[in-house]
Design an enzyme around this catalytic site. Structure first.
Site, PDB file in Angstrom:
ATOM      1  N   TYR A 134      -2.402  -1.104   9.728  1.00  0.00           N
ATOM      2  CA  TYR A 134      -2.705  -1.547   8.549  1.00  0.00           C
ATOM      3  C   TYR A 134      -1.384  -1.448   7.875  1.00  0.00           C
ATOM      4  O   TYR A 134      -0.994  -2.872   7.047  1.00  0.00           O
ATOM      5  CB  TYR A 134      -4.291  -1.320   8.096  1.00  0.00           C
ATOM      6  CG  TYR A 134      -4.050  -1.425   6.407  1.00  0.00           C
ATOM      7  CD1 TYR A 134      -4.313  -2.189   6.291  1.00  0.00           C
ATOM      8  CD2 TYR A 134      -3.678  -0.422   5.471  1.00  0.00           C
ATOM      9  CE1 TYR A 134      -4.997  -2.819   4.457  1.00  0.00           C
ATOM     10  CE2 TYR A 134      -3.754  -0.671   4.014  1.00  0.00           C
ATOM     11  CZ  TYR A 134      -4.072  -1.491   3.814  1.00  0.00           C
ATOM     12  OH  TYR A 134      -4.339  -1.635   1.874  1.00  0.00           O
ATOM     13  N   SER A 159       0.924  -1.245   0.433  1.00  0.00           N
ATOM     14  CA  SER A 159       0.067  -0.193  -0.616  1.00  0.00           C
ATOM     15  C   SER A 159       0.740   0.851   0.097  1.00  0.00           C
ATOM     16  O   SER A 159       1.822   1.795   0.305  1.00  0.00           O
ATOM     17  CB  SER A 159      -0.780  -0.033   2.108  1.00  0.00           C
ATOM     18  OG  SER A 159      -1.524   0.830   1.257  1.00  0.00           O
TER      19      SER A 159
HETATM   20  P1  NAP Z   1     -11.612  -5.255  -2.145  1.00  0.00           P
HETATM   21  O1  NAP Z   1     -12.523  -4.645  -3.539  1.00  0.00           O
HETATM   22  O2  NAP Z   1     -12.494  -4.898  -0.881  1.00  0.00           O
HETATM   23  O3  NAP Z   1     -11.541  -6.755  -2.072  1.00  0.00           O
HETATM   24  C1  NAP Z   1     -11.361  -8.107  -1.392  1.00  0.00           C
HETATM   25  C2  NAP Z   1     -10.846  -9.117  -1.643  1.00  0.00           C
HETATM   26  O4  NAP Z   1     -10.684  -9.765  -1.451  1.00  0.00           O
HETATM   27  C3  NAP Z   1     -12.456  -9.875  -2.081  1.00  0.00           C
HETATM   28  O5  NAP Z   1     -12.165 -10.684  -3.232  1.00  0.00           O
HETATM   29  C4  NAP Z   1     -12.620 -10.334  -0.749  1.00  0.00           C
HETATM   30  O6  NAP Z   1     -13.146 -11.643  -1.692  1.00  0.00           O
HETATM   31  C5  NAP Z   1     -11.268 -10.792  -0.897  1.00  0.00           C
HETATM   32  N1  NAP Z   1     -10.792 -11.565   0.904  1.00  0.00           N
HETATM   33  C6  NAP Z   1     -11.086 -10.453   2.002  1.00  0.00           C
HETATM   34  N2  NAP Z   1     -11.224 -11.158   3.065  1.00  0.00           N
HETATM   35  C7  NAP Z   1     -10.376 -12.505   2.860  1.00  0.00           C
HETATM   36  C8  NAP Z   1      -9.711 -13.165   3.681  1.00  0.00           C
HETATM   37  N3  NAP Z   1     -10.097 -13.011   4.763  1.00  0.00           N
HETATM   38  N4  NAP Z   1      -9.771 -14.461   3.139  1.00  0.00           N
HETATM   39  C9  NAP Z   1      -9.109 -14.429   1.998  1.00  0.00           C
HETATM   40  N5  NAP Z   1      -9.830 -13.343   0.732  1.00  0.00           N
HETATM   41  C10 NAP Z   1     -10.432 -12.586   1.335  1.00  0.00           C
HETATM   42  O7  NAP Z   1     -10.377  -4.734  -2.152  1.00  0.00           O
HETATM   43  P2  NAP Z   1      -9.396  -4.184  -3.207  1.00  0.00           P
HETATM   44  O8  NAP Z   1      -9.262  -2.545  -3.077  1.00  0.00           O
HETATM   45  O9  NAP Z   1      -9.582  -5.444  -3.900  1.00  0.00           O
HETATM   46  O10 NAP Z   1      -7.578  -4.773  -1.925  1.00  0.00           O
HETATM   47  C11 NAP Z   1      -7.073  -5.773  -2.514  1.00  0.00           C
HETATM   48  C12 NAP Z   1      -5.694  -5.520  -1.811  1.00  0.00           C
HETATM   49  O11 NAP Z   1      -5.363  -4.165  -2.242  1.00  0.00           O
HETATM   50  C13 NAP Z   1      -5.456  -5.353  -0.254  1.00  0.00           C
HETATM   51  O12 NAP Z   1      -5.044  -6.138   0.213  1.00  0.00           O
HETATM   52  C14 NAP Z   1      -5.558  -4.278   0.219  1.00  0.00           C
HETATM   53  O13 NAP Z   1      -5.097  -4.080   1.593  1.00  0.00           O
HETATM   54  C15 NAP Z   1      -4.869  -3.718  -1.436  1.00  0.00           C
HETATM   55  N6  NAP Z   1      -4.988  -2.400  -1.224  1.00  0.00           N
HETATM   56  C16 NAP Z   1      -6.168  -1.438  -1.478  1.00  0.00           C
HETATM   57  C17 NAP Z   1      -5.889  -0.080  -1.827  1.00  0.00           C
HETATM   58  C18 NAP Z   1      -7.464  -0.064  -2.187  1.00  0.00           C
HETATM   59  O14 NAP Z   1      -7.437   1.863  -1.860  1.00  0.00           O
HETATM   60  N7  NAP Z   1      -8.846  -0.642  -2.401  1.00  0.00           N
HETATM   61  C19 NAP Z   1      -5.221   0.734  -1.751  1.00  0.00           C
HETATM   62  C20 NAP Z   1      -3.976  -0.053  -1.066  1.00  0.00           C
HETATM   63  C21 NAP Z   1      -3.817  -1.214  -1.273  1.00  0.00           C
HETATM   64  P3  NAP Z   1     -15.154 -12.223  -0.966  1.00  0.00           P
HETATM   65  O15 NAP Z   1     -15.084 -11.265  -2.067  1.00  0.00           O
HETATM   66  O16 NAP Z   1     -15.973 -13.579  -0.849  1.00  0.00           O
HETATM   67  O17 NAP Z   1     -15.809 -11.162  -0.101  1.00  0.00           O
END
Ligand code: NAP
Length: 252
Positions: A157, A144
């Site tokens: 986090y 991140s």
């Molecule tokens: P998201 O839209 O909330 O999607 C999360 C994904 O992770 C979904 O496929 C969910 O599955 C899965 N998931 C959640 N908890 C889990 C668990 N305990 N075990 C296995 N799978 C799990 O999030 P995103 O924005 O795509 O984020 C993805 C990654 O990018 C994360 O590591 C996050 O920390 C990082 N990130 C995000 C941002 C941002 O601004 N969005 C910025 C920096 C980094 P289900 O669909 O089954 O719930």
């Protein structure tokens, strides 16, 4: 020549889904995971198959390392029965959850969940999958932008993601002799469901992100899916042990 195969955790929504679609469009076979949202996992299957790609979606809780042995067995079975392969090429440790709290307000329960999902989960899942990763393969750990800039509210986090960036570098050194590249990819704020969808759905937060981003907008899932595909493509072959930020220039 057979297709490359990628395992992407959290491929049912957001950044993981976008990475899966970008890779599938480049002819990479996908083993994606979801946690609880079966309907979204089925949507990903339909979208990849519509591109002519091959995909399997498996259930996995990355916060529960006691289930990883069983998951690795499932992966081996899918590789052999569905993809006619005994190894996969790319691992994208992407699945994750948010928790917003100041240092003073962070609870032990929040901290433990973040450790289990972001740090322990990605660390030991990778360890258990190592025998199945082909020599010459690649690993991307999603970190991140919050490891570089520090707005109040993300201390626990961001600490987990910081630790992920460190073990990424160590693993790159350890796996170098097998020709495996290991990098962390650090997105800025991206408009997904993450953290209750704040970046996407809260106009004030969205505008604040845009105002503090050199390219003048919040990120979209596609920005990160494309970056993953770039790192796993030919252009990424000499990049290893790096933290690569894809934030459109947040807080520069
Ligand atoms: P998201 O839209 O909330 O999607 C999360 C994904 O992770 C979904 O496929 C969910 O599955 C899965 N998931 C959640 N908890 C889990 C668990 N305990 N075990 C296995 N799978 C799990 O999030 P995103 O924005 O795509 O984020 C993805 C990654 O990018 C994360 O590591 C996050 O920390 C990082 N990130 C995000 C941002 C941002 O601004 N969005 C910025 C920096 C980094 P289900 O669909 O089954 O719930």
């Amino acid at each position: 020549m057979s297709n490359k195969i990628a395992i992407i955790t959290g491929a049912s929504r957001g950044l993981g889904k976008s990475a899966a679609l970008h890779l599938a469009a480049q002819g990479v076979d996908i083993i994606g995971t979801y946690h609880s949202n079966v309907a979204e996992a089925q949507n990903v299957i339909a979208e990849i198959e519509a591109l002519g790609g091959r995909v399997k979606m498996l259930q996995l809780d990355v916060g529960d390392s006691s289930r990883f042995e069983g998951f690795v067995g499932q992966v081996a079975a899918v590789l052999s029965a569905f993809f006619k392969a005994d190894r996969f090429d790319f691992l994208v440790n992407n699945a994750g959850v948010a928790a917003r709290a100041s240092f003073a307000e962070t609870t032990e329960a929040q901290f433990d969940q973040l450790v289990n999902v972001h740090l322990k989960g990605s660390f030991f899942l990778t360890q258990k999958l190592l025998p199945l990763i082909a020599d010459g393969g690649r690993i991307i750990n999603i970190s991140s932008g919050l490891t570089r800039f520090s707005p109040v509210g993300y201390v626990a986090y961001a600490a987990m993601k910081g630790a992920v960036e460190v073990w990424t570098r160590y693993l790159a050194n350890e796996l170098g002799p097998r020709g495996i590249n290991v990098n962390s990819l650090a997105p800025g704020a991206i408009a997904t469901d993450f953290g209750g969808g704040t970046v996407r759905d809260n106009p004030d937060v969205n505008a604040w992100v845009a105002a503090n981003t050199a390219l003048g907008r919040a990120g979209q899932p596609d920005d990160i899916g494309a970056a993953v595909a770039m790192l796993l493509g030919d252009g990424g072959k000499w990049i290893t042990a790096q933290r690569i930020e894809a934030s459109g220039g947040m807080f520069v």
